[in-house]
Enzyme design. Structure first.
Site, PDB file in Angstrom:
ATOM      1  N   GLY A  35       0.843  -1.202   0.000  1.00  0.00           N
ATOM      2  CA  GLY A  35       0.000   0.000   0.000  1.00  0.00           C
ATOM      3  C   GLY A  35       0.878   1.252   0.000  1.00  0.00           C
ATOM      4  O   GLY A  35       0.611   2.218  -0.732  1.00  0.00           O
ATOM      5  N   HIS A  36       1.952   1.212   0.808  1.00  0.00           N
ATOM      6  CA  HIS A  36       2.903   2.327   0.769  1.00  0.00           C
ATOM      7  C   HIS A  36       3.610   2.358  -0.585  1.00  0.00           C
ATOM      8  O   HIS A  36       3.898   3.438  -1.116  1.00  0.00           O
ATOM      9  CB  HIS A  36       3.948   2.175   1.879  1.00  0.00           C
ATOM     10  CG  HIS A  36       3.378   2.200   3.270  1.00  0.00           C
ATOM     11  ND1 HIS A  36       3.247   1.067   4.041  1.00  0.00           N
ATOM     12  CD2 HIS A  36       2.893   3.216   4.017  1.00  0.00           C
ATOM     13  CE1 HIS A  36       2.723   1.384   5.206  1.00  0.00           C
ATOM     14  NE2 HIS A  36       2.477   2.678   5.224  1.00  0.00           N
ATOM     15  N   ASP A 150      -6.790   5.008   4.409  1.00  0.00           N
ATOM     16  CA  ASP A 150      -7.024   5.906   5.547  1.00  0.00           C
ATOM     17  C   ASP A 150      -7.812   7.111   5.027  1.00  0.00           C
ATOM     18  O   ASP A 150      -7.314   8.241   5.001  1.00  0.00           O
ATOM     19  CB  ASP A 150      -5.690   6.324   6.162  1.00  0.00           C
ATOM     20  CG  ASP A 150      -4.984   5.138   6.801  1.00  0.00           C
ATOM     21  OD1 ASP A 150      -5.621   4.426   7.585  1.00  0.00           O
ATOM     22  OD2 ASP A 150      -3.810   4.899   6.474  1.00  0.00           O
TER      23      ASP A 150
HETATM   24  O1  PAF Z   1      -0.846   7.246   7.777  1.00  0.00           O
HETATM   25  C1  PAF Z   1       0.165   7.294   8.499  1.00  0.00           C
HETATM   26  O2  PAF Z   1       1.070   6.484   8.376  1.00  0.00           O
HETATM   27  C2  PAF Z   1       0.274   8.391   9.539  1.00  0.00           C
HETATM   28  O3  PAF Z   1      -0.951   8.679  10.101  1.00  0.00           O
HETATM   29  C3  PAF Z   1       0.967   9.678   9.009  1.00  0.00           C
HETATM   30  C4  PAF Z   1       0.163  10.329   7.892  1.00  0.00           C
HETATM   31  C5  PAF Z   1       2.352   9.332   8.482  1.00  0.00           C
HETATM   32  C6  PAF Z   1       1.103  10.698  10.136  1.00  0.00           C
HETATM   33  O4  PAF Z   1       1.831  10.187  11.205  1.00  0.00           O
END
Ligand code: PAF
Length: 297
Positions: A35-36, A150
């Protein structure tokens, strides 16, 4: 890939940027998965962009009953993945780089931060918005990419960016799923093998909501019930919410029409999992898996 372990190396890296070069930013808390990877790919697709990611487990977005120390930390594996995904640099600050003193200034977003996770994780979005504001100030990216999984977080950050005039464009990356439909999440690491099997019910619940819409159901409560029944039948008894809301601001919805999000949060063992599906509903036509909002151009 350059690894920037404090604010000074980050500042030096940014100072050395070529004039006119775009910077695309992907903030993360590590424990990276595909996902990342989709976020990094989206960042890479921005013309001429250099891609900078951050890895920082932000303590202020964890509530008093949530254990920040338990959050999975897999730095070496994360760095290898970012390198393989073509990230140019990664900023890995320590807590004192982002919180050099007790925090007394916060970014809060009303309305869109209030329902869903806002109800169950008080203070969570204040912590997210505050750390993302700090990261935006330090990194000064042209574009930032967040995951649609998210969804509420993405809407909170979009409200912050628009209303506080942050000079950054936002883009969303699609949710990446395991073969059986479970959304990839750093929190899946908490699941035992039987819990992992149970967790797929979240995806099946969203699919049941989709099937209800496709069958012509337009009562929001009936669509929610169709999804919630699947979660319950799977033996998941701690369900925080299963709700159909307007996608652009998460306001309440009686009848499904326009862009709507079916969002849910439930506990499987000690893992609190969230997932969602976004629909575009025009009369009888239902398009699913659409973008929560359009990319800034
Ligand atoms: O989605 C995340 O991993 C975190 O909520 C973020 C956006 C890096 C903020 O800490």
């Amino acid at each position: 890939m350059e690894i920037l372990r404090a604010n000074e190396p980050l500042a030096r890296y940014l100072a050395a940027r070529r004039a006119g070069e775009y910077l695309a930013f992907v903030p993360t808390m590590g424990a990276l998965h595909d996902g990342h990877g989709a976020c990094v790919a989206k960042a890479r697709a921005v013309a001429k962009a250099r891609v900078l990611c951050s890895i920082f487990v932000n303590p202020t977005q964890f509530g008093p009953s949530e254990d920040v120390d338990r959050y999975p930390r897999t730095l070496d594996a994360d760095l290898a993945k970012l390198d393989a995904w073509g990230c140019d640099a990664v900023y890995v600050p320590a807590v004192h780089d982002l919180y050099p003193e007790p925090q007394h200034a916060w970014v809060t977003v009303d309305e869109v931060a209030e329902p869903l996770d806002g109800r169950f994780r008080p203070g969570h979005f204040r912590g997210v918005a505050t750390v993302v504001a700090k990261l935006f100030h330090l990194v000064r990216a042209d574009v930032a990419v967040f995951g649609q999984k998210d969804a509420q977080q993405a809407l909170v950050i979009r409200a912050m960016v628009r209303q506080l005039a942050f000079p950054v464009k936002l883009k969303l990356a699609r949710t990446v799923r395991e073969r059986d439909g479970l959304a990839m999440s750093s929190r899946n690491a908490y699941l035992s093998p039987p819990e992992r099997t149970t967790a797929v019910a979240l995806w099946r619940a969203l699919s049941a909501g989709k099937a209800a819409l496709e069958a012509g159901e337009r009562e929001a409560r009936a669509v929610e019930r169709a999804a919630a029944d699947v979660v319950q039948d799977a033996g998941i008894d701690r369900v925080d919410y299963v709700e159909l809301r307007r996608a652009h601001d998460l306001s309440a919805l009686e009848r499904a029409e326009g862009r709507a999000i079916l969002a849910l949060a439930a506990w499987v063992g000690s893992a609190r999992l969230i997932d969602n599906m976004v629909f575009d509903i025009q009369g009888r036509r239902v398009e699913s898996d659409v973008a929560l909002f359009d990319d800034d151009e």
